[in-house]
Design a protein around this motif. Structure first.
Motif, PDB file in Angstrom:
ATOM      1  N   PHE A   1      89.225  18.580 162.889  1.00 42.65           N
ATOM      2  CA  PHE A   1      88.262  19.605 162.481  1.00 42.65           C
ATOM      3  C   PHE A   1      86.861  19.220 162.954  1.00 42.65           C
TER       4      PHE A   1
ATOM      5  N   GLN B   1      86.508  19.531 166.631  1.00 42.23           N
ATOM      6  CA  GLN B   1      86.392  20.904 167.111  1.00 42.23           C
ATOM      7  C   GLN B   1      84.995  21.466 166.894  1.00 42.23           C
ATOM      8  N   TYR B   2      84.395  21.165 165.742  1.00 40.88           N
ATOM      9  CA  TYR B   2      83.094  21.757 165.433  1.00 40.88           C
ATOM     10  C   TYR B   2      81.909  20.903 165.894  1.00 40.88           C
ATOM     11  N   GLU B   3      82.185  19.815 166.568  1.00 40.13           N
ATOM     12  CA  GLU B   3      81.120  18.951 167.055  1.00 40.13           C
ATOM     13  C   GLU B   3      80.217  19.752 167.992  1.00 40.13           C
ATOM     14  N   ARG B   4      78.908  19.564 167.838  1.00 44.76           N
ATOM     15  CA  ARG B   4      77.989  20.286 168.718  1.00 44.76           C
ATOM     16  C   ARG B   4      77.826  19.532 170.014  1.00 44.76           C
TER      17      ARG B   4
ATOM     18  N   ARG C   1      79.467  27.823 172.970  1.00 48.72           N
ATOM     19  CA  ARG C   1      79.312  27.921 171.519  1.00 48.72           C
ATOM     20  C   ARG C   1      79.034  29.374 171.177  1.00 48.72           C
TER      21      ARG C   1
ATOM     22  N   ILE D   1      92.052  28.490 167.940  1.00 42.77           N
ATOM     23  CA  ILE D   1      90.853  28.477 167.106  1.00 42.77           C
ATOM     24  C   ILE D   1      90.653  29.840 166.442  1.00 42.77           C
TER      25      ILE D   1
ATOM     26  N   GLN E   1      87.733  31.737 163.514  1.00 43.09           N
ATOM     27  CA  GLN E   1      86.550  31.547 162.673  1.00 43.09           C
ATOM     28  C   GLN E   1      86.165  32.865 162.023  1.00 43.09           C
TER      29      GLN E   1
ATOM     30  N   THR F   1      77.953  32.296 161.897  1.00 44.16           N
ATOM     31  CA  THR F   1      78.943  31.224 161.960  1.00 44.16           C
ATOM     32  C   THR F   1      79.115  30.868 163.423  1.00 44.16           C
ATOM     33  N   GLU F   2      79.508  29.640 163.686  1.00 38.01           N
ATOM     34  CA  GLU F   2      79.659  29.283 165.083  1.00 38.01           C
ATOM     35  C   GLU F   2      81.070  28.836 165.412  1.00 38.01           C
ATOM     36  N   LEU F   3      81.402  28.986 166.677  1.00 36.16           N
ATOM     37  CA  LEU F   3      82.735  28.631 167.137  1.00 36.16           C
ATOM     38  C   LEU F   3      82.607  27.957 168.503  1.00 36.16           C
TER      39      LEU F   3
END
Ligand code: HEC
Ligand SMILES: [Cu+2]
Length: 316
Positions: A88, A91-94, A133, A152, A154, A162-164
């Motif tokens: 998780f 996956q959401y790492e910027r 992103r 994925i 979201q 929200t970001e994906l």
């Protein structure tokens, strides 16, 4: 299996990792799902009425069994927990340098705006191998942006961004679904994601001629809605300059105290819609609220413009 795929193609960097975790979880479930009924069945047959078996001294306690059934499932659950959590966060790492693309969901379509200026509906074009992103919001109800081949999904929420983040790793066309029941025509809220070679993507962006970029359109709106009148060094109104504000900490007056908040997309959005909620220290709360006056698409354009100001010098 018989030409019928059990799993969709794997088209993003994270897809194979999600599948590995899912297969592990399905494997663990399948193991217990077979072993427990088998044991029940075995005992049913062996100890059925009339069968001559030893029924003296049935065991009432077994410490080793207890230890096994406490430690075993706990260890297995912890493996799933740690594995899933790491995935998780991965996956959401910027990722620095990811290109930001805005998405607005509405009944019953997806609107996509590229920073270079091109926009599209129910389609999302992206270059292969580059991190993207998505910055998403909804104009009405809750939707969910779901790319099954990318593994994925979201939620897309009204009043919030929200970001994906994802990195496509296969050229081709893949499914885009809304995965949250959002009203009568929810089932037609489908589209496709088109993954292109970077050169083809550049060509696609320029296809309709070099129109104004998203930030340029945002600048027009900035003038139209009279933001410029206050925010460009007006002689009569005392308002903060917005150059360089994006992604920087801003001092907010909270009662007698001052706290800092980073001016990200959500902060800028709140500043425009609910200006009285967070008043910049040293300024009067005179900014009017633009709630229900600016569409989600236009808000994103204005934010793109303010973001583009981050790198400009303050000029009087
Ligand atoms: C009547 C003058 C006025 C108008 C018109 C106005 N603002 Fe403001 N704005 C202010 C003042 C004063 C502040 C600082 C006090 C506050 O936070 O409310 C501010 C704060 C902000 C902030 C937060 C800045 C920071 O440093 O944190 C943003 C972003 C912003 N405005 C954007 C806009 C946009 C976009 C528009 C047009 C849609 C707009 N403003 C219209 C006066 C104005
Ligand atoms: Cu929907």
């Amino acid at each position: 299996m018989f030409g019928f795929p059990l799993l969709p193609e794997q088209a993003s960097a994270i897809a194979s990792k999600v599948d590995a975790l899912m297969l592990f979880e399905v494997g663990v479930s399948a193991f217990f799902l077979t072993m427990i009924p088998l044991a029940i069945l075995g005992f049913c047959i062996r100890y059925r009425r009339g069968n001559r078996v030893d029924r003296s001294n049935p065991p009432t306690h077994s410490q080793s069994m207890e230890i096994i059934w406490i430690v075993g499932p706990m260890a297995l659950s912890l493996v799933m927990y740690v594995w899933a959590t790491r995935l998780f966060f991965e996956q959401y790492e910027r990722v620095p340098g990811a290109s930001r693309i805005d998405v607005v969901g509405k009944q019953w379509m997806w609107y996509v705006q590229h920073p270079e200026g091109r926009s599209e509906t129910n389609e999302l074009h992206v270059p292969v191998g580059r991190p993207v992103r998505l910055n998403m919001t909804s104009q009405d109800v809750i939707h969910s942006f779901y790319l099954p081949e990318f593994r994925i999904k979201q939620d897309v929420l009204p009043g919030r961004y929200t970001e994906l983040p994802f990195t496509p790793n296969k050229v081709g066309e893949f499914n885009l679904f809304c995965a949250e029941y959002c009203g009568t025509n929810h089932s037609i809220m489908i589209g496709k994601i088109v993954v292109m070679e970077p050169e083809d993507y550049e060509a696609w962006l320029a296809e309709k001629g070099a129109g104004p970029s998203q930030a340029d359109e945002g600048e027009k709106l900035f003038v139209q809605h009279h933001c410029a009148g206050c925010h460009r060094g007006s002689q009569t109104v005392h308002a903060p300059r917005l150059e360089g504000v994006y992604n920087k900490p801003v001092p907010i007056q909270a009662g007698d105290e001052i706290r800092f908040e980073v001016a990200d997309e959500a902060y800028i959005r709140d500043s425009i819609l609910l200006p009285k909620e967070k008043v910049v220290a040293g300024y009067e709360p005179i900014m009017p609220s633009y709630k229900d006056q600016i569409s989600e698409q236009d808000l994103l354009k204005i934010i793109a413009y303010i973001k583009s100001l981050a790198n400009r010098e303050i000029s009087q």
